[in-house]
Design a protein around this motif. Structure first.
Motif, short mmCIF file in Angstrom:
data_model
loop_
_atom_site.label_atom_id
_atom_site.label_comp_id
_atom_site.label_asym_id
_atom_site.label_seq_id
_atom_site.Cartn_x
_atom_site.Cartn_y
_atom_site.Cartn_z
N TRP A 297 0.79 -1.22 -0.02
CA TRP A 297 -0.05 -0.16 -0.19
C TRP A 297 0.62 1.22 -0.01
N ASP A 299 0.67 4.98 1.16
CA ASP A 299 0.05 6.06 2.28
C ASP A 299 0.52 7.59 1.27
N ASP A 301 -0.39 11.45 2.32
CA ASP A 301 -0.79 12.58 3.18
C ASP A 301 -0.71 13.77 2.32
N ALA A 315 -5.10 16.51 3.74
CA ALA A 315 -6.28 15.37 3.50
C ALA A 315 -5.33 13.89 3.37
N TYR A 316 -5.88 12.87 3.35
CA TYR A 316 -5.32 11.38 3.23
C TYR A 316 -5.93 10.74 2.28
N GLY A 317 -4.83 10.17 1.39
CA GLY A 317 -5.24 9.15 0.32
C GLY A 317 -4.35 7.87 0.31
N ILE A 318 -5.00 6.92 -0.10
CA ILE A 318 -4.22 5.62 -0.30
C ILE A 318 -4.41 5.06 -1.50
N GLU A 320 -3.97 0.80 -2.56
CA GLU A 320 -3.66 -0.29 -2.32
C GLU A 320 -4.04 -1.49 -2.99
N TYR A 322 -3.99 -5.95 -2.81
CA TYR A 322 -3.52 -7.38 -2.42
C TYR A 322 -4.04 -8.46 -3.07
N GLU A 333 -7.85 -7.66 -3.75
CA GLU A 333 -8.49 -6.63 -3.22
C GLU A 333 -7.81 -5.21 -3.27
N GLU A 339 -8.62 8.18 -5.39
CA GLU A 339 -8.99 9.67 -5.38
C GLU A 339 -9.19 10.38 -4.20
N THR A 340 -8.87 11.63 -4.03
CA THR A 340 -9.05 12.25 -2.78
C THR A 340 -9.57 13.67 -2.99
N LEU A 341 -10.63 13.86 -2.30
CA LEU A 341 -11.61 15.38 -2.52
C LEU A 341 -11.29 16.12 -1.44
N GLY A 360 4.80 -2.88 2.69
CA GLY A 360 4.35 -4.31 2.04
C GLY A 360 3.57 -4.86 3.20
#
Lengths: 419, 47
Positions: A297, A299, A301, A315-318, A320, A322, A333, A339-341, A360
């Motif tokens: 994943w 991260d 910020d 704001a936080y986005g990710i 990821e 698996y 998954e 996308e971060t708004l 990892g």
């Protein structure tokens, strides 16, 4: 030493030998495939009952009053002849004895075993002064057996059956070996059966199209025939909302950047670019795409730093993704897109920064782990593309308005036709 | 035009107005700028 023992399958009546009696707990019937619990003295049926009972219109054990007597459905048979298939239910009352309910082609018949045998020839018989003529003669086979019966019955049993008719009443004879039984069958209204007994929905006759139309026109609230217009108004309003969101969210400006993130290393800061929010308030959307990876994943910020005041909006986005394999097979998954708004970003000029770190799953790769085929290879990295844009809008808001608009006519439609 | 249709039209106008105001002020309950920052360990959640 093991001892063999024979049990009778409660599903089909077939005889099964348990070769390791005392050890065997479950056993599949070789005649019908039912799984039996043979650890209990009364040999319980584990899986077949529910499967078999779903084939019948009446649930065994249900009680109903027919001809002023309360009956309990205790047994059910599915039988077939070369040209037909039907169901027979054994009804029981401790004072009145046994009767039959027969369901064929959506029609119900009530059957009574005759104690006085009809007399006659091959083509007609006489019973209680009335003549019945031969209607059908065929061999019938029992295909499903469920419940309890007062005689020994098993799946696959065959009997020679003759049916004699007089109007809508029938006399049926079944011959098996030297034994012949006669049954009188009289028609019975389906509402007389569906009322007292629990009849599964799929065995009830479907309402014809005319009845559906009549039901629609007589449903509550139909005197106000405004439902189509309400759907049109909702569609028009949603269209206006879409146009408004598009007009009021602009103008749009985008900046983008690409960088690599080392998996398992400390977070690194990158500047994506500078954007200008030109309206009093605007949405800012940051889209992140990565190259393909598994079980990691990233991260993200984000910070929008106002160049005039140096205050930041965070704001936080990710991203990821698996993948793996377990007892259910391969699974995945997540996705390689995020996308971060940002909402309510005031007018101004903003530097867009991101602190990015990748890890990892289930653990970070060890920094000293080298690819044995390529000991000079670089540490594992994830490439990230970021695009920050002003002038976007919230799709979540759009679909919320769609639900609020179309929910009203849909509720009215449900209210009218809930029955 | 039925009374119910008039009420529904007013409801639609109200939603259009709310949508216009929310877009003008760039407000949305689905924004991500109030989510907590990254700190926790992550991994697949479907199992």
């Amino acid at each position: 030493m093991t001892v063999a023992r024979a049990v009778t399958c409660p599903s089909c009546g077939g005889s099964i030998e348990i070769r390791a009696a005392g050890y065997t707990v479950t056993l599949a019937c070789r005649h019908c495939g039912s799984v039996l619990d043979v650890a209990h003295e009364d040999v319980r049926l584990i899986t077949a009952y529910k499967r078999a009972s779903a084939n019948f219109a009446i649930e065994l054990g249900s009680r109903g009053t027919l001809l002023d007597i309360e009956w309990e459905a205790i047994g059910a048979l599915e039988r077939r002849s070369p040209g037909a298939i039907w169901q027979e239910y054994l009804l029981f009352n401790p004072y009145a004895g046994y009767r039959w309910l027969v369901l064929a082609d959506g029609e119900w018949q009530f059957g009574t075993l005759l104690l006085d045998r009809p007399e006659g020839s091959l083509s007609s018989v006489k019973w209680r002064g009335q003549t019945y003529t031969l209607d059908d003669s065929s061999e019938i086979e029992t295909t499903i057996v469920l419940g309890e019966f007062y005689w020994r019955v098993a799946r696959g049993d065959s009997v020679q059956c003759k049916t004699f008719a007089r109007g809508s009443s029938y006399l049926s004879s079944e011959a098996s070996g030297t034994e012949v039984t006669w049954t009188q069958l009289v028609p019975i209204d389906r509402r007389d059966v569906e009322g007292p007994f629990v009849v599964r929905q799929r065995y009830k006759p479907r309402p014809d199209l005319r009845a559906i139309r009549e039901g629609y026109s007589t449903a509550p609230g139909m005197d106000e025939n405004d439902l189509p217009m309400m759907f049109l108004v909702a569609l028009g309003a949603l269209f206006i909302i879409g146009i408004l969101q598009n007009l009021l969210s602009g103008p749009s400006q985008c900046v983008s950047n690409r960088f690599d993130v080392v998996v398992g290393a400390a977070d690194t800061t990158h500047k994506i670019g500078t954007i200008d929010v030109k309206r009093p308030w605007q949405f800012v959307t940051i889209k992140a795409d990565t190259d393909k990876f598994d079980n990691r994943w990233v991260d993200l910020d984000y910070s929008l730093v106002d160049r005039r005041t140096q205050q930041s909006i965070d704001a936080y986005g990710i991203v990821e993704y698996y993948a793996g394999t377990d007892s259910d097979g391969p699974w995945t998954e997540g996705s390689h897109h995020g996308e971060t708004l940002f909402a309510r970003v005031p007018r101004g000029s903003y530097d867009v920064y991101v602190d990015a770190g990748s890890h990892g799953w289930p653990s970070d790769p060890r920094p000293d782990t080298l690819d044995p085929k390529n000991p000079w290879s670089a540490p594992s990295t994830v490439s990230v593309w970021l695009a920050a844009c002003t002038g976007g809008y919230s799709w979540g808001m759009f679909w919320t308005f769609a639900v609020l608009l179309f929910g009203v006519p849909c509720l009215i439609l449900w209210w009218r036709h809930q029955d | 035009m039925s009374k119910r249709l008039i009420l529904f039209s007013l409801w639609s106008l109200f939603l259009i107005a709310i949508s216009g105001i929310a877009t003008w002020y760039a407000w949305s309950p689905f924004a991500d700028d109030e989510r907590p920052t990254s700190s926790a360990f992550r991994g697949p959640t479907h199992k």
